[in-house]
Scaffold this motif. Sequence first.
Motif, PDB file in Angstrom:
ATOM      1  N   GLU A 286       0.829  -1.197   0.000  1.00  0.00           N
ATOM      2  CA  GLU A 286       0.000   0.000   0.000  1.00  0.00           C
ATOM      3  C   GLU A 286       0.869   1.255   0.000  1.00  0.00           C
ATOM      4  O   GLU A 286       0.564   2.246  -0.681  1.00  0.00           O
ATOM      5  CB  GLU A 286      -0.929  -0.008   1.212  1.00  0.00           C
ATOM      6  N   GLU A 287       1.966   1.200   0.737  1.00  0.00           N
ATOM      7  CA  GLU A 287       2.875   2.351   0.782  1.00  0.00           C
ATOM      8  C   GLU A 287       3.498   2.600  -0.596  1.00  0.00           C
ATOM      9  O   GLU A 287       3.602   3.748  -1.038  1.00  0.00           O
ATOM     10  CB  GLU A 287       3.977   2.073   1.814  1.00  0.00           C
TER      11      GLU A 287
ATOM     12  N   ARG B  52       2.151   1.665  -3.475  1.00  0.00           N
ATOM     13  CA  ARG B  52       1.064   2.118  -4.349  1.00  0.00           C
ATOM     14  C   ARG B  52       0.812   3.612  -4.173  1.00  0.00           C
ATOM     15  O   ARG B  52       0.665   4.349  -5.160  1.00  0.00           O
ATOM     16  CB  ARG B  52      -0.214   1.340  -4.051  1.00  0.00           C
ATOM     17  N   GLU B  53       0.738   4.067  -2.924  1.00  0.00           N
ATOM     18  CA  GLU B  53       0.466   5.481  -2.657  1.00  0.00           C
ATOM     19  C   GLU B  53       1.551   6.374  -3.253  1.00  0.00           C
ATOM     20  O   GLU B  53       1.258   7.436  -3.828  1.00  0.00           O
ATOM     21  CB  GLU B  53       0.366   5.712  -1.150  1.00  0.00           C
ATOM     22  N   GLU B  54       2.800   5.947  -3.139  1.00  0.00           N
ATOM     23  CA  GLU B  54       3.888   6.760  -3.678  1.00  0.00           C
ATOM     24  C   GLU B  54       3.842   6.795  -5.199  1.00  0.00           C
ATOM     25  O   GLU B  54       4.092   7.845  -5.807  1.00  0.00           O
ATOM     26  CB  GLU B  54       5.239   6.199  -3.203  1.00  0.00           C
TER      27      GLU B  54
ATOM     28  N   VAL C 214       1.138   6.535  -7.049  1.00  0.00           N
ATOM     29  CA  VAL C 214       0.009   7.392  -7.406  1.00  0.00           C
ATOM     30  C   VAL C 214       0.397   8.856  -7.286  1.00  0.00           C
ATOM     31  O   VAL C 214       0.043   9.695  -8.131  1.00  0.00           O
ATOM     32  CB  VAL C 214      -1.218   7.064  -6.534  1.00  0.00           C
ATOM     33  N   LYS C 215       1.144   9.208  -6.217  1.00  0.00           N
ATOM     34  CA  LYS C 215       1.600  10.597  -6.045  1.00  0.00           C
ATOM     35  C   LYS C 215       2.447  11.057  -7.222  1.00  0.00           C
ATOM     36  O   LYS C 215       2.443  12.225  -7.594  1.00  0.00           O
ATOM     37  CB  LYS C 215       2.410  10.712  -4.756  1.00  0.00           C
TER      38      LYS C 215
ATOM     39  N   ASP D 173      -0.498   5.038 -12.675  1.00  0.00           N
ATOM     40  CA  ASP D 173      -1.758   4.324 -12.462  1.00  0.00           C
ATOM     41  C   ASP D 173      -1.463   2.994 -11.768  1.00  0.00           C
ATOM     42  O   ASP D 173      -1.096   2.010 -12.414  1.00  0.00           O
ATOM     43  CB  ASP D 173      -2.451   4.093 -13.802  1.00  0.00           C
TER      44      ASP D 173
ATOM     45  N   ARG E  49      -2.734   0.106  -8.653  1.00  0.00           N
ATOM     46  CA  ARG E  49      -3.865  -0.348  -7.850  1.00  0.00           C
ATOM     47  C   ARG E  49      -3.461  -1.574  -7.042  1.00  0.00           C
ATOM     48  O   ARG E  49      -2.531  -2.305  -7.413  1.00  0.00           O
ATOM     49  CB  ARG E  49      -5.071  -0.675  -8.730  1.00  0.00           C
TER      50      ARG E  49
ATOM     51  N   THR F  64      -8.478  -1.745  -4.077  1.00  0.00           N
ATOM     52  CA  THR F  64      -8.251  -0.461  -3.406  1.00  0.00           C
ATOM     53  C   THR F  64      -8.251   0.635  -4.448  1.00  0.00           C
ATOM     54  O   THR F  64      -7.481   0.578  -5.404  1.00  0.00           O
ATOM     55  CB  THR F  64      -6.891  -0.464  -2.690  1.00  0.00           C
TER      56      THR F  64
END
Length: 724
Positions: free
Chosen positions: A568-569, A571-573, A575-576, A580, A582, A723
Amino acid sequence: MNPADTQTAPPGTQERSRVNKTVFFGSATGILAIALWAILDRGSADAVIGTVVTWVGSTFGWYYSLIVVLVLAFVIGVAVSKVGKTRLGPDHSRPAFNLFTWTAMLFAAGIGIDLMFFSVAEPVTQFLEPPTGEGGDVAAARQAMVWTLFHYGILGWGLYALMGLALGYFAYRHNLPLSIRSALYPILGKRIHGRIGDTVDIAAMLGTIFGIATSLGIGVAQLNYGLNFMFGVPETTAVQIALIAVAVAMATVSVVSGVEKGIRRLSELNVVLAVALMLFVLLAGKTTFLFDAIIQNIGDTLSRFPGMALDTFAYDRPDAWLNSWTLFFWAWWIAWAPFVGLFLARISRGRTIREFVTGVLVVPFAFILLWISIFGNSALDLVMNGNAAFGEMAMSTPERAFYGLLEQYPAAPLSAAVATFTGLLFYVTSADSGALVMSNFTSHLKDADADGPKWLRIFWAMTTGLLTLAMLLVGGVPTLQSATVIMGLPFSVVLLFIMLGLYKALRLETALAASFRAGLPGVLSSRADSAAQDPRRGWRHRLARAMSYPGRRQAQRFVEEVVRPALEEVREELVKQGVDARLEEGVVEPVGIDTVDLYVELGEERVFKYQVYPVQHDVPSYAKSSGTGEKYYRLEVFSLEGSHGYDLSGYSREQVIADVLDHYEVHLEFLHQNREKLASSTVAESVVPKAEWESDYETVGEETLAPAGSPASTAPITAEKETP
């Protein structure tokens, strides 16, 4: 692909297959029109077929000889190359059938009752009337056996290997439909789902059904004589119609029951009876002579094969002989290639390319060599020792030759009964396998393990019977042979494109493997650096991790506390940074442990995937103690290609993140280094659909999770969520 890319919903929750109306109506209309024309206007049909086959033979004889040699060279080259280690499926997948069952099924589907027909009739015919020379001497006898083995040899099986390899590779490794059109994906891309793909499948259907009808026509003629031999049943059209009806009924029952129950069991019984019949003739006949002949046949075949493979008889061309024998056999093999290739792919998931090609080329031909050598040499021995009546019968009425040979041995009624039953099984296994495959050709399948609707299998079983009857009414077996030579020509062109498409895809496979090898030192280095930065995770931690066998709760806790937060960490980076990305999660139902996937879409480039999936194993005996259970769980890393074979259990969150980045960097480097190759092959666009899962690990009993291929059901993945 991985253990959870494309899960089929439970029965009733979604449709696994539906009819492809364009292919179904196009092929059905053409086939039924030809059948009705043959039945209603026999004279015209016979004349047209005869004229066309003469033109095809004289114009494209060289082409047929060349293409079968090219295909064999291609599949052998692929098998011995580095890419031969690639599996027909994800890297972690394993065969679904054991070796005996696999070879029994491919043999029974690929060669049917026609082997009984030609194993006696062809050696005698080639001995008495060879394409060149007078015949009737020792040299003619040796060459007669070589011609028979040549026509049933590895050139034909090379065609089957190509089709099975292409279909299995694209279906099980790239999530494409188990259809002929999928083999053209690297060339045509998404256009395979349109009219071009439909045209390819229709061409495959026409060739396939005529190839099968030829075998069934031969089978009907031979079974009719077998009944006449044993019970005095007359050899008439009415009896042959009845035999076709009985065989279609048996094939329908078998094909409706599916591969596991019907086709598999009939194939195994078929091979056992065939081996028993072969051993009977070997032991009851001139055993020492037959062993001598087998060895000599092998030597003659090996020494003469290169020259025969490309012999087009340019300086003294026996057109009638070529059309009736060599060209017919090459067209027949080509016509059967889509059918047998799809069936081979259907039963060969998890095998390596090298194992698949070796098995298809060697195992069936080894049996064929023994069969033809035993029956063929036994027949030649009779003719060479003065039984001219038998020789004349084998040439003029070849369907009687096999029974005429058995009549020379003790217990002829019993051996004839076994031969008739074996022939019936050969007949049925060809018909039911053909109906199953043709139903798949004319359907949109939701996944590669699905089959066409049952009513469609029944339709094709009946249509094959009708076409067989129509061709028999026109002119018997020779007309079926001529029609096969004609119908094999269009699909032979498709074979050239299939080789090109497979070549393009396997180039990428090699490049991807090289990228991982090149990236491996960096992967190891990053893991070492990550461990060194945390003194608590030094060599003692590594030793404890190596000796750890986590149970279900421990593995689930690791997923929740380490794996999911780490992915998740990342993925978030991503996305920032405008990427794309997920996260997809699911529960492996039999073990109750989560699986987590990170997908990174890269526009039109190959998608990046990093999945952590639980794989259950037995605790080794040396590690069992009072506090250790019977099972433990590895949390393995999977990409699109399958498992990378190592366990994340015991990693810190930072180490998991580092491992993800290692894989991501290797993937980006692969795209950079191979952009030119990727641009020329649309396989680069392969993406695993979000809502589809595929299980290559299966449940054994109630709780054991084992590699695919165990005698077990598929492990379902449930509770999928994404997510945002």
